[in-house]
Design a protein around this motif. Sequence first.
Motif, PDB file in Angstrom:
ATOM      1  N   ARG A  39       5.313   4.423   1.829  1.00  0.00           N
ATOM      2  CA  ARG A  39       5.189   3.732   3.121  1.00  0.00           C
ATOM      3  C   ARG A  39       6.443   3.941   3.962  1.00  0.00           C
ATOM      4  O   ARG A  39       6.372   4.270   5.151  1.00  0.00           O
ATOM      5  CB  ARG A  39       4.942   2.241   2.883  1.00  0.00           C
ATOM      6  CG  ARG A  39       4.848   1.403   4.152  1.00  0.00           C
ATOM      7  CD  ARG A  39       4.676  -0.079   3.834  1.00  0.00           C
ATOM      8  NE  ARG A  39       5.756  -0.632   3.056  1.00  0.00           N
ATOM      9  CZ  ARG A  39       6.946  -1.007   3.548  1.00  0.00           C
ATOM     10  NH1 ARG A  39       7.212  -0.849   4.827  1.00  0.00           N
ATOM     11  NH2 ARG A  39       7.877  -1.530   2.760  1.00  0.00           N
ATOM     12  N   LEU A  40       7.611   3.773   3.349  1.00  0.00           N
ATOM     13  CA  LEU A  40       8.874   3.909   4.079  1.00  0.00           C
ATOM     14  C   LEU A  40       9.135   5.362   4.488  1.00  0.00           C
ATOM     15  O   LEU A  40       9.649   5.622   5.581  1.00  0.00           O
ATOM     16  CB  LEU A  40      10.028   3.367   3.245  1.00  0.00           C
ATOM     17  CG  LEU A  40      10.001   1.847   3.050  1.00  0.00           C
ATOM     18  CD1 LEU A  40      10.926   1.432   1.919  1.00  0.00           C
ATOM     19  CD2 LEU A  40      10.359   1.146   4.355  1.00  0.00           C
ATOM     20  N   MET A  41       8.783   6.286   3.631  1.00  0.00           N
ATOM     21  CA  MET A  41       8.962   7.694   3.982  1.00  0.00           C
ATOM     22  C   MET A  41       8.060   8.068   5.159  1.00  0.00           C
ATOM     23  O   MET A  41       8.489   8.754   6.085  1.00  0.00           O
ATOM     24  CB  MET A  41       8.673   8.581   2.770  1.00  0.00           C
ATOM     25  CG  MET A  41       9.739   8.481   1.696  1.00  0.00           C
ATOM     26  SD  MET A  41       9.315   9.393   0.197  1.00  0.00           S
ATOM     27  CE  MET A  41       9.525  11.077   0.776  1.00  0.00           C
ATOM     28  N   SER A 112      16.031  14.724   3.339  1.00  0.00           N
ATOM     29  CA  SER A 112      16.741  15.166   4.536  1.00  0.00           C
ATOM     30  C   SER A 112      17.295  13.943   5.265  1.00  0.00           C
ATOM     31  O   SER A 112      16.907  12.808   4.965  1.00  0.00           O
ATOM     32  CB  SER A 112      15.784  15.930   5.462  1.00  0.00           C
ATOM     33  OG  SER A 112      14.956  15.037   6.179  1.00  0.00           O
ATOM     34  N   PRO A 113      18.172  14.159   6.242  1.00  0.00           N
ATOM     35  CA  PRO A 113      18.702  13.029   7.014  1.00  0.00           C
ATOM     36  C   PRO A 113      17.628  12.215   7.722  1.00  0.00           C
ATOM     37  O   PRO A 113      17.844  11.054   8.063  1.00  0.00           O
ATOM     38  CB  PRO A 113      19.634  13.700   8.026  1.00  0.00           C
ATOM     39  CG  PRO A 113      20.039  14.978   7.383  1.00  0.00           C
ATOM     40  CD  PRO A 113      18.837  15.420   6.589  1.00  0.00           C
ATOM     41  N   ILE A 114      16.458  12.795   7.919  1.00  0.00           N
ATOM     42  CA  ILE A 114      15.360  12.059   8.558  1.00  0.00           C
ATOM     43  C   ILE A 114      14.944  10.861   7.707  1.00  0.00           C
ATOM     44  O   ILE A 114      14.419   9.876   8.211  1.00  0.00           O
ATOM     45  CB  ILE A 114      14.189  13.017   8.852  1.00  0.00           C
ATOM     46  CG1 ILE A 114      14.646  14.042   9.898  1.00  0.00           C
ATOM     47  CG2 ILE A 114      12.944  12.277   9.299  1.00  0.00           C
ATOM     48  CD1 ILE A 114      13.725  15.225  10.087  1.00  0.00           C
ATOM     49  N   MET A 115      15.233  10.912   6.419  1.00  0.00           N
ATOM     50  CA  MET A 115      14.906   9.810   5.508  1.00  0.00           C
ATOM     51  C   MET A 115      15.925   8.666   5.566  1.00  0.00           C
ATOM     52  O   MET A 115      15.708   7.617   4.963  1.00  0.00           O
ATOM     53  CB  MET A 115      14.822  10.317   4.063  1.00  0.00           C
ATOM     54  CG  MET A 115      13.648  11.225   3.777  1.00  0.00           C
ATOM     55  SD  MET A 115      12.077  10.345   3.851  1.00  0.00           S
ATOM     56  CE  MET A 115      11.344  11.121   5.266  1.00  0.00           C
ATOM     57  N   ALA A 120      17.879   2.072   2.994  1.00  0.00           N
ATOM     58  CA  ALA A 120      18.223   0.657   2.824  1.00  0.00           C
ATOM     59  C   ALA A 120      16.989  -0.210   2.553  1.00  0.00           C
ATOM     60  O   ALA A 120      17.016  -1.048   1.635  1.00  0.00           O
ATOM     61  CB  ALA A 120      19.000   0.142   4.030  1.00  0.00           C
ATOM     62  N   PRO A 121      15.886  -0.040   3.291  1.00  0.00           N
ATOM     63  CA  PRO A 121      14.702  -0.835   2.968  1.00  0.00           C
ATOM     64  C   PRO A 121      14.167  -0.557   1.559  1.00  0.00           C
ATOM     65  O   PRO A 121      13.694  -1.471   0.881  1.00  0.00           O
ATOM     66  CB  PRO A 121      13.676  -0.431   4.030  1.00  0.00           C
ATOM     67  CG  PRO A 121      14.465   0.110   5.159  1.00  0.00           C
ATOM     68  CD  PRO A 121      15.688   0.715   4.540  1.00  0.00           C
ATOM     69  N   PHE A 122      14.253   0.700   1.114  1.00  0.00           N
ATOM     70  CA  PHE A 122      13.786   1.012  -0.231  1.00  0.00           C
ATOM     71  C   PHE A 122      14.718   0.386  -1.269  1.00  0.00           C
ATOM     72  O   PHE A 122      14.251  -0.117  -2.297  1.00  0.00           O
ATOM     73  CB  PHE A 122      13.657   2.521  -0.436  1.00  0.00           C
ATOM     74  CG  PHE A 122      12.946   2.886  -1.707  1.00  0.00           C
ATOM     75  CD1 PHE A 122      11.726   2.318  -2.049  1.00  0.00           C
ATOM     76  CD2 PHE A 122      13.491   3.815  -2.569  1.00  0.00           C
ATOM     77  CE1 PHE A 122      11.068   2.656  -3.230  1.00  0.00           C
ATOM     78  CE2 PHE A 122      12.843   4.165  -3.749  1.00  0.00           C
ATOM     79  CZ  PHE A 122      11.635   3.588  -4.075  1.00  0.00           C
ATOM     80  N   ALA A 123      16.011   0.393  -0.995  1.00  0.00           N
ATOM     81  CA  ALA A 123      16.959  -0.269  -1.901  1.00  0.00           C
ATOM     82  C   ALA A 123      16.627  -1.758  -2.009  1.00  0.00           C
ATOM     83  O   ALA A 123      16.695  -2.340  -3.097  1.00  0.00           O
ATOM     84  CB  ALA A 123      18.389  -0.077  -1.413  1.00  0.00           C
ATOM     85  N   GLU A 124      16.236  -2.369  -0.907  1.00  0.00           N
ATOM     86  CA  GLU A 124      15.844  -3.784  -0.912  1.00  0.00           C
ATOM     87  C   GLU A 124      14.596  -3.989  -1.776  1.00  0.00           C
ATOM     88  O   GLU A 124      14.524  -4.928  -2.563  1.00  0.00           O
ATOM     89  CB  GLU A 124      15.598  -4.268   0.519  1.00  0.00           C
ATOM     90  CG  GLU A 124      15.076  -5.684   0.626  1.00  0.00           C
ATOM     91  CD  GLU A 124      16.004  -6.735   0.030  1.00  0.00           C
ATOM     92  OE1 GLU A 124      15.481  -7.764  -0.463  1.00  0.00           O
ATOM     93  OE2 GLU A 124      17.226  -6.532   0.042  1.00  0.00           O
ATOM     94  N   VAL A 125      13.615  -3.124  -1.632  1.00  0.00           N
ATOM     95  CA  VAL A 125      12.411  -3.203  -2.463  1.00  0.00           C
ATOM     96  C   VAL A 125      12.792  -3.107  -3.938  1.00  0.00           C
ATOM     97  O   VAL A 125      12.365  -3.920  -4.763  1.00  0.00           O
ATOM     98  CB  VAL A 125      11.404  -2.077  -2.104  1.00  0.00           C
ATOM     99  CG1 VAL A 125      10.315  -1.948  -3.160  1.00  0.00           C
ATOM    100  CG2 VAL A 125      10.793  -2.327  -0.738  1.00  0.00           C
TER     101      VAL A 125
END
Length: 186
Positions: A39-41, A112-115, A120-125
């Motif tokens: 979802r985040l990607m 890539s830098p686009i990610m 940060a949101p994925f780290a929160e998950v």
Amino acid sequence: FFFLMIRRPPRSTLFPYTRLFRSQLSLEDALSAVFHRGRLMTATGRGAALSIKLPERELAPLLPDGASLACVNGASLCLVSGRPEAIDDLARALGKAGISYRPVPIDVAVHSPIMDPAVAPFAEVLSRLAWSSPKEPMLSSVTGGWLPSDAEANRRYFSEQLRTQVRFDRLLSTLAQEPTCLVIEV
């Protein structure tokens, strides 16, 4: 120690997640992580990728703005990802130069830098999941070395891995040094 590598077009680097989840997370938490990662990607916008038969050092100077060396899969096989326009420009330039490439059927600019906005949101998950210490050793697809055995370090690694360049070449070199390793390419 066995490592089974199924060779397909490099669509994603989800393979390490299957090992992680089997080793450190419950099935429910693993499915949640995979869902949120996707979802985040996807929320970062459209992207594209090419698999290119060139060594990293020869490919790097050819990359246009908006395209990044996402994966080094072998001595002469790399994955470049970025915005579709940049990848289209690169494909045209490679074609004119007679360099072999293949579009990869993904629509995000993996590793890539686009990610960056997804990290940060994925780290929160990942921080909300119940992690245990690894039950078996795991290799980093970023460094090619062994991951640390603590859950916190692995949480950080997996949150950053979706943005960081992947080095399957180094991972395979590390595996080749294992006396009881068997790599099967299908």
